[in-house]
Design an enzyme around this catalytic site. Structure first.
Site, PDB file in Angstrom:
ATOM      1  CG  ASN A 209      -3.623  82.334  33.533  1.00 24.40           C
ATOM      2  OD1 ASN A 209      -4.023  83.268  34.222  1.00 24.40           O
ATOM      3  ND2 ASN A 209      -2.361  82.256  33.106  1.00 24.40           N
ATOM      4  CG  PHE A 322       1.087  84.029  45.101  1.00 25.29           C
ATOM      5  CD1 PHE A 322      -0.233  84.169  45.501  1.00 25.29           C
ATOM      6  CD2 PHE A 322       2.015  84.952  45.552  1.00 25.29           C
ATOM      7  CE1 PHE A 322      -0.620  85.198  46.343  1.00 25.29           C
ATOM      8  CE2 PHE A 322       1.648  85.991  46.389  1.00 25.29           C
ATOM      9  CZ  PHE A 322       0.317  86.112  46.785  1.00 25.29           C
ATOM     10  CE  LYS A 340       8.992  75.956  40.632  1.00 26.20           C
ATOM     11  NZ  LYS A 340       8.031  76.509  39.660  1.00 26.20           N
TER      12      LYS A 340
END
Length: 401
Positions: A209, A322, A340
């Site tokens: 990425n 993030f 999470k």
């Protein structure tokens, strides 16, 4: 905040060296113990005896003039320092430091020290804006050196512009603020992941990425500046390791998973800023695949969710994640924060100009489990990193607004 601090003041050869005498006096008055190193050129502007009288310490001017035979002078001074201050820092000194050159007492000691280094440049306005000087300052900034920007005004060369050494009192105030800042995360262990991962298809092809790691490295730099012990787990990037930071290089999502979970238990603050691959090829090849007619389909399988596992295992750690989004930033950020088990999340709208992957700037939304929501406008990634860390440190200490 400077009381008892051991400061090495490096004075290089510019007309602004006369200000370094007043700076020495101000540092001593602030409670610091000061040792001065002068370059040979600096002696053309101010005599070493001036600094000796003001600092009440010997002045170092020659690498080979060993004042104590039982010690190696430049190593001893390098180890002695709590911080290094270069004022004035000429274009020549900045260039030598950025390129690892050591041909006198000052440059040799600089390469040997592990103390934080503060650089106060002073030079002609055109020299200060020269591409070579800018490149050298950028390199030093990336390594974690701190700059005290020069002021604007009348220069000795007759020009008016940026390049004048900052005033001694202002330099002392900057150092005092920096020393105060170093208390924020002092004694804390911080674990940060940064950069992309690469998932191999064959020896010459992989999925990845656009992450450059700049945000994670900015976080590592600023966490170290705030006094933390920092471990940086980094995917493949073209960035220098911030000074004083322990760096662990990984390539794949599985390797990052292993390192993050290995180091997680004894950390106080954990920030997962890496852009980890969600999928990897189910089958990989040891030899290069040759082209063949028709299409080629790659079957993908899920990688392990590092952030979710950290959230499940969390005990005393303050955990920050993030998220890169392009729409409904706050809603998706809140969902990830809750799902999470995070304490805080930084959500980037990567569709915004100047934000997200590859940029030196970022604009983000900061959200916490305690209910805080704060928008950070477009700013440098180092500024954003410090802002995030300051807010996390407050929450960790129980100081929640």
């Amino acid at each position: 905040m400077l009381t008892g601090k051991k400061i090495v003041l490096g004075v290089s050869g510019g007309i602004a060296a006369y200000k370094a005498a007043a700076l020495t006096s101000k540092l001593v008055q602030a409670g610091a113990e000061v040792k001065v190193i002068m370059t040979p050129s600096a002696k053309n502007f101010v005599a070493p005896t001036t600094f000796q009288a003001l600092s009440r310490n010997p002045v170092y001017t020659d690498t080979f003039d060993e004042q104590d035979p039982s010690q190696i002078q430049h190593i001893d001074v390098a180890d002695w320092a709590d911080l290094f201050l270069l004022a004035p820092a000429t274009a020549n000194l900045i260039g030598k430091l950025a390129n690892g050159l050591a041909d006198d007492m000052l440059s040799t000691t600089l390469l040997a020290t592990e103390a934080p280094v503060y650089i106060a440049p002073a030079m002609n306005v055109h020299m200060y804006s020269h591409p070579a000087v800018l490149k050298n300052m950028h390199q030093l900034d990336q390594w974690g050196f701190r700059f005290i920007e020069p002021g604007e005004g009348y220069l000795a060369c007759g020009y008016v512009g940026k390049g004048r050494l900052e005033e001694p009192l202002t330099i002392v105030e900057v150092l005092e603020k920096e020393m105060d800042k170093q208390q924020l995360l002092k004694g804390k262990k911080v674990l940060i992941s940064a950069g992309p991962t690469r998932e191999k298809i064959d020896p010459v092809r992989y999925f990845t990425n656009p992450s450059t790691g700049k945000m994670g490295y900015a976080l590592a730099r600023q966490a170290k500046a705030l006094g933390a012990e920092v471990t940086l787990v980094s995917g493949p990037v073209n960035l220098a390791t911030p000074a004083g930071v322990t760096r662990i290089d990984v390539t794949t999502a599985e390797e990052m998973h292993e390192q993050m979970l290995t180091h997680f238990p004894d950390q106080d603050l954990v920030i997962k800023s890496a852009a980890v691959a969600d999928y990897r090829p189910r089958i990989t090849y040891d030899h290069k695949m040759k082209k063949s007619p028709g299409d080629y389909v790659v079957e993908m399988e899920r990688t392990r969710d590092i952030l979710a596992e950290l959230g499940e295992r969390k005990e005393h750690q303050y955990l920050i994640g993030f998220a890169a989004e392009t729409q409904e930033v706050e809603r998706y950020g809140r969902e990830k924060l809750d799902k999470k088990n995070l304490d805080g999340i930084v959500v980037n709208n990567v569709a915004d100009e100047g934000a997200g992957f590859g940029h030196d700037t970022n604009a983000s939304l900061w959200m916490t489990k305690s209910g805080q929501v704060e928008a950070f406008p477009l700013m440098s990634k180092d500024e954003l990193a410090e802002g995030i860390l300051r807010r996390a440190a407050k929450e960790m200490s129980g100081d929640v607004v």
